[in-house]
Design a protein around this motif. Structure first.
Motif, PDB file in Angstrom:
ATOM      1  N   VAL A   1      53.841  51.618  27.454  1.00 26.74           N
ATOM      2  CA  VAL A   1      53.841  51.794  26.171  1.00 26.74           C
ATOM      3  C   VAL A   1      52.132  51.925  25.258  1.00 26.74           C
ATOM      4  N   TYR A   2      52.128  51.998  24.329  1.00 25.08           N
ATOM      5  CA  TYR A   2      50.866  52.021  24.021  1.00 25.08           C
ATOM      6  C   TYR A   2      50.701  51.224  23.391  1.00 25.08           C
ATOM      7  N   ALA A   3      49.526  50.016  23.134  1.00 25.61           N
ATOM      8  CA  ALA A   3      49.567  49.190  22.204  1.00 25.61           C
ATOM      9  C   ALA A   3      47.382  48.168  22.417  1.00 25.61           C
ATOM     10  N   ALA A   4      46.881  48.120  21.129  1.00 26.38           N
ATOM     11  CA  ALA A   4      45.770  48.023  21.181  1.00 26.38           C
ATOM     12  C   ALA A   4      45.580  46.746  22.020  1.00 26.38           C
ATOM     13  N   LEU A   5      45.451  46.471  22.931  1.00 27.69           N
ATOM     14  CA  LEU A   5      45.574  45.301  24.115  1.00 27.69           C
ATOM     15  C   LEU A   5      43.766  44.875  24.493  1.00 27.69           C
ATOM     16  N   ALA A   6      42.532  46.169  24.287  1.00 19.79           N
ATOM     17  CA  ALA A   6      41.135  45.723  24.692  1.00 19.79           C
ATOM     18  C   ALA A   6      40.744  44.439  23.466  1.00 19.79           C
TER      19      ALA A   6
ATOM     20  N   PHE B   1      39.860  53.414  34.064  1.00 21.09           N
ATOM     21  CA  PHE B   1      40.972  51.483  33.411  1.00 21.09           C
ATOM     22  C   PHE B   1      40.929  51.147  34.653  1.00 21.09           C
ATOM     23  N   LYS B   2      41.269  49.714  34.032  1.00 17.58           N
ATOM     24  CA  LYS B   2      41.393  48.728  35.436  1.00 17.58           C
ATOM     25  C   LYS B   2      43.064  48.279  34.787  1.00 17.58           C
ATOM     26  N   THR B   3      43.698  47.708  36.421  1.00 13.59           N
ATOM     27  CA  THR B   3      45.223  47.425  36.142  1.00 13.59           C
ATOM     28  C   THR B   3      45.334  45.887  36.598  1.00 13.59           C
ATOM     29  N   LEU B   4      45.493  45.256  35.497  1.00 12.76           N
ATOM     30  CA  LEU B   4      45.847  43.882  35.565  1.00 12.76           C
ATOM     31  C   LEU B   4      47.121  43.598  35.492  1.00 12.76           C
ATOM     32  N   VAL B   5      47.654  42.517  36.404  1.00 12.49           N
ATOM     33  CA  VAL B   5      49.179  41.692  36.046  1.00 12.49           C
ATOM     34  C   VAL B   5      49.644  40.274  35.908  1.00 12.49           C
ATOM     35  N   ALA B   6      49.946  40.799  34.598  1.00 10.40           N
ATOM     36  CA  ALA B   6      49.999  39.401  33.798  1.00 10.40           C
ATOM     37  C   ALA B   6      51.922  38.753  34.058  1.00 10.40           C
TER      38      ALA B   6
ATOM     39  N   ASP C   1      45.810  49.871  26.767  1.00  8.25           N
ATOM     40  CA  ASP C   1      45.217  49.908  25.726  1.00  8.25           C
ATOM     41  C   ASP C   1      45.183  51.576  24.974  1.00  8.25           C
ATOM     42  N   ALA C   2      45.817  52.005  23.503  1.00  8.31           N
ATOM     43  CA  ALA C   2      46.114  53.119  22.863  1.00  8.31           C
ATOM     44  C   ALA C   2      44.187  53.309  22.409  1.00  8.31           C
TER      45      ALA C   2
ATOM     46  N   ASP D   1      56.081  35.478  29.256  1.00 13.47           N
ATOM     47  CA  ASP D   1      56.806  34.052  29.105  1.00 13.47           C
ATOM     48  C   ASP D   1      57.410  34.194  31.015  1.00 13.47           C
ATOM     49  N   ASP D   2      58.649  35.024  30.877  1.00 13.33           N
ATOM     50  CA  ASP D   2      58.843  34.977  32.413  1.00 13.33           C
ATOM     51  C   ASP D   2      59.192  36.372  33.269  1.00 13.33           C
ATOM     52  N   ASP D   3      58.094  37.173  32.952  1.00 17.32           N
ATOM     53  CA  ASP D   3      58.366  38.296  33.218  1.00 17.32           C
ATOM     54  C   ASP D   3      56.990  38.956  33.460  1.00 17.32           C
ATOM     55  N   PRO D   4      57.037  39.759  34.575  1.00 16.65           N
ATOM     56  CA  PRO D   4      55.556  40.467  35.571  1.00 16.65           C
ATOM     57  C   PRO D   4      55.374  42.046  34.847  1.00 16.65           C
ATOM     58  N   VAL D   5      54.066  41.760  33.850  1.00 14.95           N
ATOM     59  CA  VAL D   5      53.597  43.065  33.746  1.00 14.95           C
ATOM     60  C   VAL D   5      52.393  43.543  33.578  1.00 14.95           C
ATOM     61  N   VAL D   6      52.199  45.205  33.220  1.00 14.98           N
ATOM     62  CA  VAL D   6      50.915  45.429  33.603  1.00 14.98           C
ATOM     63  C   VAL D   6      50.409  46.136  32.445  1.00 14.98           C
ATOM     64  N   ALA D   7      49.329  45.529  32.332  1.00 12.92           N
ATOM     65  CA  ALA D   7      48.093  45.791  31.601  1.00 12.92           C
ATOM     66  C   ALA D   7      47.046  46.597  31.539  1.00 12.92           C
ATOM     67  N   VAL D   8      47.450  47.688  31.344  1.00 13.76           N
ATOM     68  CA  VAL D   8      45.914  49.189  31.904  1.00 13.76           C
ATOM     69  C   VAL D   8      44.581  48.987  30.516  1.00 13.76           C
ATOM     70  N   VAL D   9      43.496  48.061  30.685  1.00  9.64           N
ATOM     71  CA  VAL D   9      42.311  48.601  29.566  1.00  9.64           C
ATOM     72  C   VAL D   9      41.510  49.004  30.473  1.00  9.64           C
ATOM     73  N   PRO D  10      40.306  48.802  29.507  1.00  4.37           N
ATOM     74  CA  PRO D  10      38.995  49.513  30.040  1.00  4.37           C
ATOM     75  C   PRO D  10      38.105  48.721  30.271  1.00  4.37           C
ATOM     76  N   VAL D  11      37.150  49.583  31.726  1.00  2.80           N
ATOM     77  CA  VAL D  11      36.615  48.191  32.550  1.00  2.80           C
ATOM     78  C   VAL D  11      35.318  47.443  31.342  1.00  2.80           C
ATOM     79  N   ASP D  12      35.017  48.258  30.624  1.00  6.76           N
ATOM     80  CA  ASP D  12      34.618  47.482  30.172  1.00  6.76           C
ATOM     81  C   ASP D  12      35.031  46.719  28.914  1.00  6.76           C
ATOM     82  N   GLY D  13      36.043  46.252  28.887  1.00  6.73           N
ATOM     83  CA  GLY D  13      36.616  44.880  28.138  1.00  6.73           C
ATOM     84  C   GLY D  13      37.701  43.694  29.180  1.00  6.73           C
ATOM     85  N   THR D  14      38.756  43.413  28.090  1.00  7.59           N
ATOM     86  CA  THR D  14      39.041  42.070  28.733  1.00  7.59           C
ATOM     87  C   THR D  14      40.290  42.492  27.731  1.00  7.59           C
ATOM     88  N   CYS D  15      41.584  41.893  28.512  1.00  5.51           N
ATOM     89  CA  CYS D  15      42.670  42.238  27.711  1.00  5.51           C
ATOM     90  C   CYS D  15      42.910  40.581  27.544  1.00  5.51           C
TER      91      CYS D  15
END
Length: 165
Positions: free
Chosen positions: A154-159, A51-56, A120-121, A59-73
């Protein structure tokens, strides 16, 4: 006598918390087109387990998304998971400043300040997930439940995966 490599904030945080994890080092090639796919290839792991770690910015808040490296967020899915209206990836320099890690080595663990983290879930179906250990050429393997506990994730369908043509 072999020189012992210093730990990273990520490995230190896991050790302090008593979390069982494994470290996986490889020779990073600075010419690699994708840090995450390079890690999967060099470690002989399925890309869906690394999984890759992306910073997004949602709105006005920075968050982290962790998704498989073979996909995009999927940024719309990330915004929805974070309860926001719009998400966009931050510039690399901003990601480095916020997390304390260099691009290509941003770990979801041991960041300068804890950000809301969305994983990512697909991770919940795996026995072990691999994330950056906080240094290029170093990944950490740990149970998804431990990743979630250590990041308040928190799990979410991100990939989003590209479909073969």
């Amino acid at each position: 006598m072999a020189k012992k490599q210093a730990g990273t904030p990520a490995t230190a945080r896991l050790t302090e918390a008593g979390v069982v994890f494994s470290t996986h080092a490889y020779a990073h090639d600075p010419r690699a087109a994708s840090y995450g796919l390079e890690a999967a290839h060099e470690l002989g792991l399925p890309a869906a387990h690394v999984f890759k770690t992306l910073v997004a910015q949602v709105d006005d808040d920075p968050v982290v998304a962790v998704v498989p490296v073979d996909g995009t967020c999927d940024l719309k899915a990330l915004a929805a998971a974070a309860g926001g209206r719009r998400a966009q990836l931050v510039e690399p320099a901003t990601a480095q400043r916020i997390t304390g890690y260099v691009v290509g080595a941003i770990s979801p663990l041991g960041q300068r300040r804890r950000l809301r983290t969305f994983v990512d879930a697909s991770a919940r179906r795996l026995a072990v997930v691999y994330v950056s250990g906080g240094r290029r050429g170093l990944d950490i393997g740990l149970a998804p439940a431990d990743l979630m506990a250590m990041t308040d994730g928190v799990y979410a369908a991100l990939a989003r995966h590209s479909r073969p043509g």
